[in-house]
Design a protein around this motif. Structure first.
Motif, PDB file in Angstrom:
ATOM      1  N   PHE A 113      -9.746  19.306  -5.872  1.00 38.06           N
ATOM      2  CA  PHE A 113      -8.913  18.102  -5.880  1.00 38.06           C
ATOM      3  C   PHE A 113      -7.903  18.146  -4.744  1.00 38.06           C
ATOM      4  CE2 PHE A 113      -4.937  15.990  -7.260  1.00 38.06           C
ATOM      5  CZ  PHE A 113      -5.405  14.685  -7.368  1.00 38.06           C
ATOM      6  N   PHE A 135       0.837  -1.203   0.000  1.00 40.27           N
ATOM      7  CA  PHE A 135       0.000   0.000   0.000  1.00 40.27           C
ATOM      8  C   PHE A 135       0.870   1.250   0.000  1.00 40.27           C
ATOM      9  CE2 PHE A 135      -2.127   3.387   2.478  1.00 40.27           C
ATOM     10  CZ  PHE A 135      -3.215   3.614   1.649  1.00 40.27           C
ATOM     11  N   VAL A 136       1.967   1.215   0.755  1.00 36.25           N
ATOM     12  CA  VAL A 136       2.863   2.381   0.828  1.00 36.25           C
ATOM     13  C   VAL A 136       3.367   2.754  -0.564  1.00 36.25           C
ATOM     14  CG1 VAL A 136       5.102   3.194   1.668  1.00 36.25           C
ATOM     15  CG2 VAL A 136       3.553   2.017   3.225  1.00 36.25           C
ATOM     16  N   PRO A 176      -7.033  12.404 -12.889  1.00 30.82           N
ATOM     17  CA  PRO A 176      -7.493  11.075 -13.299  1.00 30.82           C
ATOM     18  C   PRO A 176      -8.782  10.669 -12.575  1.00 30.82           C
ATOM     19  CG  PRO A 176      -5.930  10.838 -11.539  1.00 30.82           C
ATOM     20  CD  PRO A 176      -6.036  12.322 -11.796  1.00 30.82           C
ATOM     21  N   GLU A 177      -9.395   9.610 -13.084  1.00 29.03           N
ATOM     22  CA  GLU A 177     -10.337   8.815 -12.296  1.00 29.03           C
ATOM     23  C   GLU A 177      -9.516   7.631 -11.843  1.00 29.03           C
ATOM     24  OE1 GLU A 177     -13.804   7.716 -14.599  1.00 29.03           O
ATOM     25  OE2 GLU A 177     -13.732   9.615 -15.657  1.00 29.03           O
ATOM     26  N   TRP A 178      -9.435   7.404 -10.549  1.00 28.20           N
ATOM     27  CA  TRP A 178      -8.625   6.283 -10.105  1.00 28.20           C
ATOM     28  C   TRP A 178      -9.194   5.623  -8.868  1.00 28.20           C
ATOM     29  CZ3 TRP A 178      -3.219   8.953  -9.022  1.00 28.20           C
ATOM     30  CH2 TRP A 178      -3.398  10.070  -8.238  1.00 28.20           C
ATOM     31  N   PHE A 179      -8.887   4.321  -8.802  1.00 29.30           N
ATOM     32  CA  PHE A 179      -9.391   3.461  -7.742  1.00 29.30           C
ATOM     33  C   PHE A 179      -8.193   2.772  -7.113  1.00 29.30           C
ATOM     34  CE2 PHE A 179     -10.566  -0.858  -6.451  1.00 29.30           C
ATOM     35  CZ  PHE A 179     -11.609  -0.601  -5.582  1.00 29.30           C
ATOM     36  N   ASN A 180      -8.203   2.694  -5.797  1.00 29.90           N
ATOM     37  CA  ASN A 180      -7.116   2.002  -5.089  1.00 29.90           C
ATOM     38  C   ASN A 180      -7.678   1.042  -4.065  1.00 29.90           C
ATOM     39  OD1 ASN A 180      -5.544   2.770  -2.088  1.00 29.90           O
ATOM     40  ND2 ASN A 180      -4.466   1.526  -3.593  1.00 29.90           N
ATOM     41  N   VAL A 181      -7.143  -0.151  -4.066  1.00 25.86           N
ATOM     42  CA  VAL A 181      -7.355  -1.054  -2.943  1.00 25.86           C
ATOM     43  C   VAL A 181      -6.013  -1.731  -2.671  1.00 25.86           C
ATOM     44  CG1 VAL A 181      -8.281  -2.890  -4.436  1.00 25.86           C
ATOM     45  CG2 VAL A 181      -8.649  -2.971  -1.953  1.00 25.86           C
ATOM     46  N   TYR A 182      -5.526  -1.528  -1.450  1.00 24.32           N
ATOM     47  CA  TYR A 182      -4.227  -2.012  -0.993  1.00 24.32           C
ATOM     48  C   TYR A 182      -3.108  -1.695  -1.991  1.00 24.32           C
ATOM     49  CZ  TYR A 182      -0.910  -4.529   1.843  1.00 24.32           C
ATOM     50  OH  TYR A 182       0.186  -4.817   2.608  1.00 24.32           O
ATOM     51  N   PRO A 213      -8.683   0.989   2.892  1.00 18.13           N
ATOM     52  CA  PRO A 213      -9.988   1.105   2.231  1.00 18.13           C
ATOM     53  C   PRO A 213      -9.944   0.670   0.767  1.00 18.13           C
ATOM     54  CG  PRO A 213      -8.877   3.200   2.097  1.00 18.13           C
ATOM     55  CD  PRO A 213      -7.934   2.271   2.841  1.00 18.13           C
ATOM     56  N   SER A 241      -0.801  16.020 -11.446  1.00 17.90           N
ATOM     57  CA  SER A 241      -2.161  16.274 -11.927  1.00 17.90           C
ATOM     58  C   SER A 241      -2.607  17.688 -11.599  1.00 17.90           C
ATOM     59  CB  SER A 241      -3.149  15.289 -11.279  1.00 17.90           C
ATOM     60  OG  SER A 241      -2.814  13.966 -11.621  1.00 17.90           O
ATOM     61  N   PHE A 292       0.308   4.053  -2.715  1.00 15.76           N
ATOM     62  CA  PHE A 292      -0.135   5.410  -2.385  1.00 15.76           C
ATOM     63  C   PHE A 292       0.966   6.436  -2.644  1.00 15.76           C
ATOM     64  CE2 PHE A 292      -1.880   9.026  -0.199  1.00 15.76           C
ATOM     65  CZ  PHE A 292      -3.204   8.955  -0.606  1.00 15.76           C
ATOM     66  N   MET A 326       0.453   7.280  -6.181  1.00 13.58           N
ATOM     67  CA  MET A 326      -0.697   8.181  -6.317  1.00 13.58           C
ATOM     68  C   MET A 326      -0.346   9.609  -5.866  1.00 13.58           C
ATOM     69  SD  MET A 326      -3.863   5.722  -5.086  1.00 13.58           S
ATOM     70  CE  MET A 326      -5.200   6.854  -5.555  1.00 13.58           C
ATOM     71  N   SER A 327       0.419   9.712  -4.795  1.00 17.05           N
ATOM     72  CA  SER A 327       0.780  11.036  -4.273  1.00 17.05           C
ATOM     73  C   SER A 327       1.626  11.806  -5.273  1.00 17.05           C
ATOM     74  CB  SER A 327       1.542  10.887  -2.952  1.00 17.05           C
ATOM     75  OG  SER A 327       0.727  10.266  -1.990  1.00 17.05           O
ATOM     76  N   PHE A 371      -7.632  15.140  -2.203  1.00 16.43           N
ATOM     77  CA  PHE A 371      -6.441  14.300  -2.077  1.00 16.43           C
ATOM     78  C   PHE A 371      -5.743  14.511  -0.730  1.00 16.43           C
ATOM     79  CE2 PHE A 371      -2.434  12.226  -2.931  1.00 16.43           C
ATOM     80  CZ  PHE A 371      -2.884  11.093  -3.586  1.00 16.43           C
ATOM     81  N   ALA A 392      -0.601  12.868  -8.016  1.00 13.51           N
ATOM     82  CA  ALA A 392      -1.538  13.914  -7.572  1.00 13.51           C
ATOM     83  C   ALA A 392      -0.904  15.288  -7.756  1.00 13.51           C
ATOM     84  CB  ALA A 392      -1.933  13.694  -6.110  1.00 13.51           C
ATOM     85  N   TRP A 425     -11.103   2.673  -2.351  1.00 18.47           N
ATOM     86  CA  TRP A 425     -11.594   4.030  -2.599  1.00 18.47           C
ATOM     87  C   TRP A 425     -11.337   4.475  -4.016  1.00 18.47           C
ATOM     88  CZ3 TRP A 425      -8.406   7.269   1.506  1.00 18.47           C
ATOM     89  CH2 TRP A 425      -7.065   6.965   1.409  1.00 18.47           C
ATOM     90  N   PHE A 426     -12.233   5.361  -4.447  1.00 16.95           N
ATOM     91  CA  PHE A 426     -12.224   5.885  -5.810  1.00 16.95           C
ATOM     92  C   PHE A 426     -12.210   7.397  -5.714  1.00 16.95           C
ATOM     93  CE2 PHE A 426     -14.709   7.679  -9.317  1.00 16.95           C
ATOM     94  CZ  PHE A 426     -14.040   7.164 -10.419  1.00 16.95           C
ATOM     95  N   ASN A 427     -11.400   8.022  -6.552  1.00 20.55           N
ATOM     96  CA  ASN A 427     -11.364   9.487  -6.571  1.00 20.55           C
ATOM     97  C   ASN A 427     -11.464  10.002  -7.997  1.00 20.55           C
ATOM     98  OD1 ASN A 427      -8.698  11.665  -7.009  1.00 20.55           O
ATOM     99  ND2 ASN A 427     -10.518  12.378  -5.931  1.00 20.55           N
TER     100      ASN A 427
END
Lengths: 92, 92
Positions: free
Chosen positions: B35, A35-36, A56-62, B56, A49, A39, A42-43, B39, A46, B58-60
């Motif tokens: 955003f 996850f680290v 973006p449209e984005w989804f995260n699980v673990y 979680p 972006s 994420f 993603m950071s 975020f 972000a 999660w979707f953004n």
């Protein structure tokens, strides 16, 4: 910004490892060791972006991050989406 | 960790503003001014999630964050999910 033609899009996809077109959007799933890492990815994106005003449209699980890209104002996939995807591949 | 009974879950939901049960998961959509705020919220919760070892789904997209919570190891919604949701509401 205007949507890319299908021909241009296919040419770009050849240089975009892992990306496909799903439901009219540029799509990829990234898988990380944790996850680290997921994420952290993603950071970084972000910040890019927000700086570029293209999100973006984005989804995260673990350890998984699923991304869908389109340019709403243009009504399709544009160079902005291609550029975002290239940056994502560099950062992954 | 064992899943909460429906009775306990209903009692908890009364104190969890905005959360519902959707497809067996604790669900809420958060909407922010930007955003950056959305975020920022996710970043704060990412730290909490990692610290607690509970992450979680999660979707953004832009200023919206949609969250689904369940405890995979327990096969249902547990106190861990309730605690995560409470923290999210505090941070939102």
């Amino acid at each position: 910004m205007t949507p890319l033609s299908l021909q241009d899009l296919e040419a770009e996809l050849k240089n975009l490892d892992g990306w496909t077109i799903e439901q009219g959007k540029l799509h990829r799933e990234f898988k990380f060791a944790s996850f680290v890492e997921a994420f952290g990815f993603m950071s970084s994106l972000a910040l890019v972006s927000e700086a570029n005003g293209h999100h973006p449209e984005w989804f995260n699980v673990y350890n998984r991050v699923t991304v869908d890209l389109t340019t709403h104002d243009a009504g399709g996939i544009t160079q902005k989406d291609i550029d975002w995807a290239k940056t994502a591949n560099k950062l992954a």
